[in-house]
Design a protein around this motif. Structure first.
Motif, PDB file in Angstrom:
ATOM      1  N   LEU A 188       0.825  -1.209   0.000  1.00 27.28           N
ATOM      2  CA  LEU A 188       0.000   0.000   0.000  1.00 27.28           C
ATOM      3  C   LEU A 188       0.856   1.254   0.000  1.00 27.28           C
ATOM      4  CD1 LEU A 188      -2.844  -1.009   2.494  1.00 27.28           C
ATOM      5  CD2 LEU A 188      -2.972  -0.880  -0.004  1.00 27.28           C
ATOM      6  N   GLU A 189       1.922   1.239   0.803  1.00 29.07           N
ATOM      7  CA  GLU A 189       2.817   2.392   0.846  1.00 29.07           C
ATOM      8  C   GLU A 189       3.524   2.587  -0.488  1.00 29.07           C
ATOM      9  OE1 GLU A 189       3.598   1.510   5.581  1.00 29.07           O
ATOM     10  OE2 GLU A 189       5.051   0.862   4.066  1.00 29.07           O
ATOM     11  N   ALA A 190       3.900   1.481  -1.134  1.00 30.11           N
ATOM     12  CA  ALA A 190       4.571   1.581  -2.431  1.00 30.11           C
ATOM     13  C   ALA A 190       3.668   2.239  -3.464  1.00 30.11           C
ATOM     14  CB  ALA A 190       4.991   0.195  -2.911  1.00 30.11           C
ATOM     15  N   ARG A 191       2.410   1.816  -3.518  1.00 33.28           N
ATOM     16  CA  ARG A 191       1.489   2.383  -4.505  1.00 33.28           C
ATOM     17  C   ARG A 191       1.220   3.859  -4.217  1.00 33.28           C
ATOM     18  NH1 ARG A 191      -0.161  -1.573  -7.780  1.00 33.28           N
ATOM     19  NH2 ARG A 191      -0.089  -3.712  -6.991  1.00 33.28           N
ATOM     20  N   ALA A 192       1.040   4.197  -2.946  1.00 39.22           N
ATOM     21  CA  ALA A 192       0.793   5.596  -2.596  1.00 39.22           C
ATOM     22  C   ALA A 192       2.017   6.448  -2.886  1.00 39.22           C
ATOM     23  CB  ALA A 192       0.402   5.705  -1.119  1.00 39.22           C
ATOM     24  N   LEU A 193       3.194   5.930  -2.618  1.00 36.18           N
ATOM     25  CA  LEU A 193       4.418   6.688  -2.823  1.00 36.18           C
ATOM     26  C   LEU A 193       4.703   6.873  -4.309  1.00 36.18           C
ATOM     27  CD1 LEU A 193       6.630   8.071  -1.232  1.00 36.18           C
ATOM     28  CD2 LEU A 193       7.887   5.913  -1.177  1.00 36.18           C
ATOM     29  N   VAL A 194       4.421   5.864  -5.109  1.00 35.91           N
ATOM     30  CA  VAL A 194       4.601   6.003  -6.549  1.00 35.91           C
ATOM     31  C   VAL A 194       3.675   7.076  -7.097  1.00 35.91           C
ATOM     32  CG1 VAL A 194       4.191   4.859  -8.764  1.00 35.91           C
ATOM     33  CG2 VAL A 194       5.527   3.716  -7.006  1.00 35.91           C
ATOM     34  N   LEU A 223      12.810  -2.475  -1.389  1.00 39.99           N
ATOM     35  CA  LEU A 223      12.208  -3.708  -0.903  1.00 39.99           C
ATOM     36  C   LEU A 223      10.735  -3.451  -0.625  1.00 39.99           C
ATOM     37  CD1 LEU A 223      12.385  -6.649   0.111  1.00 39.99           C
ATOM     38  CD2 LEU A 223      12.918  -5.723   2.378  1.00 39.99           C
ATOM     39  N   ILE A 224       9.863  -4.237  -1.262  1.00 45.40           N
ATOM     40  CA  ILE A 224       8.429  -4.175  -0.990  1.00 45.40           C
ATOM     41  C   ILE A 224       8.046  -5.444  -0.250  1.00 45.40           C
ATOM     42  CG2 ILE A 224       6.114  -3.957  -1.943  1.00 45.40           C
ATOM     43  CD1 ILE A 224       7.266  -2.622  -4.378  1.00 45.40           C
ATOM     44  N   SER A 225       7.517  -5.288   0.958  1.00 46.36           N
ATOM     45  CA  SER A 225       7.046  -6.440   1.723  1.00 46.36           C
ATOM     46  C   SER A 225       5.590  -6.695   1.362  1.00 46.36           C
ATOM     47  CB  SER A 225       7.207  -6.200   3.228  1.00 46.36           C
ATOM     48  OG  SER A 225       6.475  -5.064   3.640  1.00 46.36           O
ATOM     49  N   LEU A 226       5.273  -7.966   1.120  1.00 44.10           N
ATOM     50  CA  LEU A 226       3.966  -8.335   0.571  1.00 44.10           C
ATOM     51  C   LEU A 226       3.204  -9.294   1.467  1.00 44.10           C
ATOM     52  CD1 LEU A 226       5.293  -8.895  -3.050  1.00 44.10           C
ATOM     53  CD2 LEU A 226       4.085  -6.871  -2.204  1.00 44.10           C
ATOM     54  N   GLY A 227       3.542  -9.331   2.746  1.00 42.15           N
ATOM     55  CA  GLY A 227       2.822 -10.205   3.664  1.00 42.15           C
ATOM     56  C   GLY A 227       2.941 -11.661   3.258  1.00 42.15           C
ATOM     57  N   ALA A 228       1.807 -12.307   3.052  1.00 47.58           N
ATOM     58  CA  ALA A 228       1.788 -13.727   2.703  1.00 47.58           C
ATOM     59  C   ALA A 228       2.381 -14.009   1.329  1.00 47.58           C
ATOM     60  CB  ALA A 228       0.355 -14.251   2.764  1.00 47.58           C
ATOM     61  N   ASP A 229       2.582 -12.959   0.518  1.00 48.09           N
ATOM     62  CA  ASP A 229       3.178 -13.135  -0.804  1.00 48.09           C
ATOM     63  C   ASP A 229       4.689 -12.908  -0.801  1.00 48.09           C
ATOM     64  OD1 ASP A 229       0.792 -13.809  -2.082  1.00 48.09           O
ATOM     65  OD2 ASP A 229       0.243 -11.695  -2.311  1.00 48.09           O
TER      66      ASP A 229
END
Length: 309
Positions: A188-194, A223-229
């Protein structure tokens, strides 16, 4: 601590007030909680404790008001092996507070923070930070952005590598990216930051594309953390994907902070990227498998044992 730290965390210190409920409440809804607890928190404190428990020589630079027993919070950090000499303790300020609700159904959480003394960290305190012997400076976004920017400028001038965990997301955070060596965000942070940094929505693109878009704004690695992914890492060598370890999530609060603390610990030790990512992923998986925030953060022997399995 008698030896100089290799890692300096510039970050927040909070008192966490945690309620466990059957699920997260809907807007306007009142639920009957299952249990309540209070503990030391804040992303800066969490990441420093995570690193210290894993064997890092780590210091925390922060501002902890002495009202509401802020001194006890500093003593607790010292007890965890964190160098607290760069923590200012203003007598007339209140420490930060985080109100956290954890849903038992899926272990997801909702968090509301009040900055308190975290929001008053001045540039003068940043200018006084000792960068001697440091290898990494780590910051998040619960402090004034101008203080983070100045700390990164000073670190870069001293040859210290910088890590930004761009959490929680804040408008204006994209201005820090040119000063960042390693950017760590969740999806979510990655998408908002982009969206902020590039000016385009990236709702449907891959995680690799997101990471590359962020890397183009300055960081050497993302690094993007994706939880269960799992994890998605992009640097000048390409993209690496690290699958998540099978785990029954009990409490996800603090998992991201454990990941950051473990990753920087491994990198400070000189571990190769793939090994450091596996180390960080293992530490985070242990943290989510048990309740609590800092109480759930693993020790070094636990992570090494998990990596052997």
């Amino acid at each position: 601590m008698t030896t100089a730290p290799e890692i300096l965390v510039l970050g927040s210190v909070n008192r966490d007030l945690i309620v466990h409920a059957p699920r997260l409440p809907l807007p306007g809804e009142t639920l009957r909680g299952q249990r309540f607890g209070s503990c030391l928190g804040g992303k800066g404190a969490n990441q420093a404790v995570a690193a210290a428990r894993l064997g890092a020589r780590v210091a925390l630079a922060a501002r902890v008001g002495l009202r509401e027993d802020g001194a006890a919070m500093v003593r607790q950090l010292a007890g965890e092996g964190v160098d607290t000499r760069a923590i200012a303790q203003p007598a007339d300020e209140v420490p930060g507070v985080a109100l956290i609700v954890v849903g038992a159904a899926d272990a997801e959480n909702q968090i509301v923070t009040v900055a308190g003394s975290n929001g008053t960290l001045p540039l003068a305190q940043v200018e006084a930070l000792d960068m001697t012997g440091l290898r990494w400076l780590v910051a998040q976004q619960e402090l004034p952005l101008e203080s983070i920017a100045r700390a990164f400028e000073r670190a870069r001038a001293a040859g210290v590598r910088t890590v930004l965990n761009a959490a929680p997301f804040r408008a204006g955070g994209e201005t820090l990216l040119p000063l960042v060596d390693l950017l760590v965000v969740n999806e979510l942070e990655a998408r908002a930051l982009v969206l902020q940094a590039v000016g385009q929505p990236h709702e449907e693109v891959s995680h690799e594309v997101l990471a590359r878009a962020l890397r183009a704004k300055g960081p050497s690695a993302v690094l993007i953390s994706l939880g269960a992914d799992g994890l998605c890492w992009v640097d000048d060598q390409g993209c690496r994907r690290v699958p998540a370890r099978p785990v029954t999530a009990v409490d996800t609060v603090g998992a991201g902070d454990t990941l950051v603390g473990a990753l920087v610990t491994a990198l400070a030790e000189g571990q190769p990227v793939e090994q450091a990512l596996a180390f960080a992923q293992a530490a985070a998986s242990l943290a989510v498998s048990r309740p609590g925030v800092q109480d759930a953060m693993p020790r070094r022997d636990e992570v090494e044992q998990l990596l052997r399995t």
